[in-house]
Write an enzyme that holds these catalytic residues in place. Structure first.
Site, PDB file in Angstrom:
ATOM      1  N   ASN A 107       0.853  -1.194   0.000  1.00  0.00           N
ATOM      2  CA  ASN A 107       0.000   0.000   0.000  1.00  0.00           C
ATOM      3  C   ASN A 107       0.885   1.239   0.000  1.00  0.00           C
ATOM      4  O   ASN A 107       2.021   1.203   0.472  1.00  0.00           O
ATOM      5  CB  ASN A 107      -0.869  -0.007   1.270  1.00  0.00           C
ATOM      6  CG  ASN A 107      -1.821   1.176   1.334  1.00  0.00           C
ATOM      7  OD1 ASN A 107      -2.442   1.547   0.329  1.00  0.00           O
ATOM      8  ND2 ASN A 107      -1.940   1.790   2.503  1.00  0.00           N
ATOM      9  N   HIS A 109       0.824   5.175   1.390  1.00  0.00           N
ATOM     10  CA  HIS A 109       0.088   6.054   2.315  1.00  0.00           C
ATOM     11  C   HIS A 109       0.768   7.425   2.333  1.00  0.00           C
ATOM     12  O   HIS A 109       1.993   7.501   2.418  1.00  0.00           O
ATOM     13  CB  HIS A 109       0.091   5.437   3.718  1.00  0.00           C
ATOM     14  CG  HIS A 109      -0.713   6.234   4.694  1.00  0.00           C
ATOM     15  ND1 HIS A 109      -2.091   6.320   4.619  1.00  0.00           N
ATOM     16  CD2 HIS A 109      -0.347   7.013   5.732  1.00  0.00           C
ATOM     17  CE1 HIS A 109      -2.536   7.106   5.584  1.00  0.00           C
ATOM     18  NE2 HIS A 109      -1.495   7.543   6.277  1.00  0.00           N
ATOM     19  N   SER A 136       4.819   6.821   2.555  1.00  0.00           N
ATOM     20  CA  SER A 136       5.370   5.513   2.920  1.00  0.00           C
ATOM     21  C   SER A 136       4.748   4.433   2.049  1.00  0.00           C
ATOM     22  O   SER A 136       3.552   4.487   1.749  1.00  0.00           O
ATOM     23  CB  SER A 136       5.024   5.149   4.378  1.00  0.00           C
ATOM     24  OG  SER A 136       5.375   6.163   5.277  1.00  0.00           O
ATOM     25  N   ASP A 145      -3.054   0.701   7.610  1.00  0.00           N
ATOM     26  CA  ASP A 145      -1.836   1.526   7.558  1.00  0.00           C
ATOM     27  C   ASP A 145      -0.808   1.134   8.631  1.00  0.00           C
ATOM     28  O   ASP A 145      -0.090   1.985   9.161  1.00  0.00           O
ATOM     29  CB  ASP A 145      -2.173   3.025   7.704  1.00  0.00           C
ATOM     30  CG  ASP A 145      -3.101   3.516   6.604  1.00  0.00           C
ATOM     31  OD1 ASP A 145      -3.033   2.978   5.493  1.00  0.00           O
ATOM     32  OD2 ASP A 145      -3.888   4.449   6.864  1.00  0.00           O
TER      33      ASP A 145
HETATM   34  C1  GRF Z   1      -2.757   8.819  -2.640  1.00  0.00           C
HETATM   35  O1  GRF Z   1      -2.489   9.980  -1.892  1.00  0.00           O
HETATM   36  C2  GRF Z   1      -2.380   7.591  -1.834  1.00  0.00           C
HETATM   37  O2  GRF Z   1      -1.285   7.776  -1.016  1.00  0.00           O
HETATM   38  C3  GRF Z   1      -3.614   7.358  -1.013  1.00  0.00           C
HETATM   39  O3  GRF Z   1      -4.684   7.665  -1.873  1.00  0.00           O
HETATM   40  C4  GRF Z   1      -4.250   8.610  -2.849  1.00  0.00           C
HETATM   41  C5  GRF Z   1      -4.550   8.023  -4.194  1.00  0.00           C
HETATM   42  O4  GRF Z   1      -4.273   8.918  -5.247  1.00  0.00           O
HETATM   43  N1  GRF Z   1      -3.641   6.014  -0.488  1.00  0.00           N
HETATM   44  P1  GRF Z   1      -4.289   8.413  -6.751  1.00  0.00           P
HETATM   45  O5  GRF Z   1      -5.656   7.783  -6.999  1.00  0.00           O
HETATM   46  O6  GRF Z   1      -3.186   7.416  -6.915  1.00  0.00           O
HETATM   47  O7  GRF Z   1      -4.084   9.636  -7.583  1.00  0.00           O
END
Ligand code: GRF
Length: 217
Positions: A107, A109, A136, A145
């Site tokens: 994932n 984050h 991260s 997370d």
């Molecule tokens: C990103 O900020 C990611 O870290 C979080 O959700 C957002 C997704 O953005 N988990 P995108 O759809 O990849 O533009």
């Protein structure tokens, strides 16, 4: 070759960063074979199709979390997926799904974990008054997370930042660490020892250094 599936619910900019890295030969042995979304209108689906990648919408309507995840797992199994990447996937995965793909789900984050877990991490960072924020990548465990951290990158927080301006700055660095994490994962360079991740081999960040963990040669 490692077959990668990306799960995404929305905008898809992280998905795009992975697909572009693939086109530029920066994903090593990883190949994105499937993009799956729980949102029919997700831009991520269009981005996938534009890149010639199979994209499917799996409707969550009327399905329990377990039933939905069972359907997802079937789709992944049918395609022999090795690695699952959550790139803005807005559903919490069921314990059964996490167990089935143990140490194979990653994932991204938008915070330097373990700070600011959960939703609106960039706003949490602004409200806490931190001077440094970042992103991260981590292995996914049942708790949201909370899994072992793989790569992190840092950006400054300026006096006049809002959650939105900070989110933009963090997003640019997300697009650097996520494709590199996918490559490391696909090439078997990551191992989990308890709560810690060991990285073998060199990290590659075209265009400059990142704040990342030290690696063993
Ligand atoms: C990103 O900020 C990611 O870290 C979080 O959700 C957002 C997704 O953005 N988990 P995108 O759809 O990849 O533009």
């Amino acid at each position: 070759m490692s077959k990668v599936a990306v799960l995404a619910s929305g905008r898809g900019s992280n998905l795009r960063s992975i697909l572009e890295a693939g086109r530029e030969g920066r994903l090593g042995s990883a190949e994105v074979c499937l993009v799956l979304s729980d949102n029919q209108g997700a831009r991520a689906l269009r981005i996938a199709r534009d890149h010639g990648v199979e994209a499917i919408f799996l409707d969550p309507e009327g399905l329990s979390r377990d039933a939905y995840d069972e359907r997802m797992a079937d789709e992944l199994r049918q395609r022999d997926i090795d690695v699952v990447v959550l790139a803005g996937f807005m559903r919490v995965l069921s314990p059964g799904f996490v167990r089935r793909f143990e140490d194979r789900i990653i994932n991204i984050h938008p915070a330097i974990l373990p700070s600011f877990r959960g939703l609106d991490a960039q706003r949490q960072a602004i409200e806490a008054g931190v001077r440094i924020a970042g992103a991260s990548t981590h292995f996914v465990v049942e708790e949201v997370d909370a899994g072992p951290i793989i790569l992190q990158s840092a950006v400054p927080v300026y006096e006049d930042d809002t959650a939105e301006t900070l989110a933009d700055r963090i997003l640019r660095t997300e697009h650097r660490i996520l494709p590199e994490t996918v490559r490391l994962m696909a090439e078997g360079r990551l191992s989990v020892e308890g709560d810690r991740v060991r990285i073998k081999g060199e990290l590659r960040f075209p265009g400059g250094p990142e704040l990342v963990p030290e690696v063993t040669p």
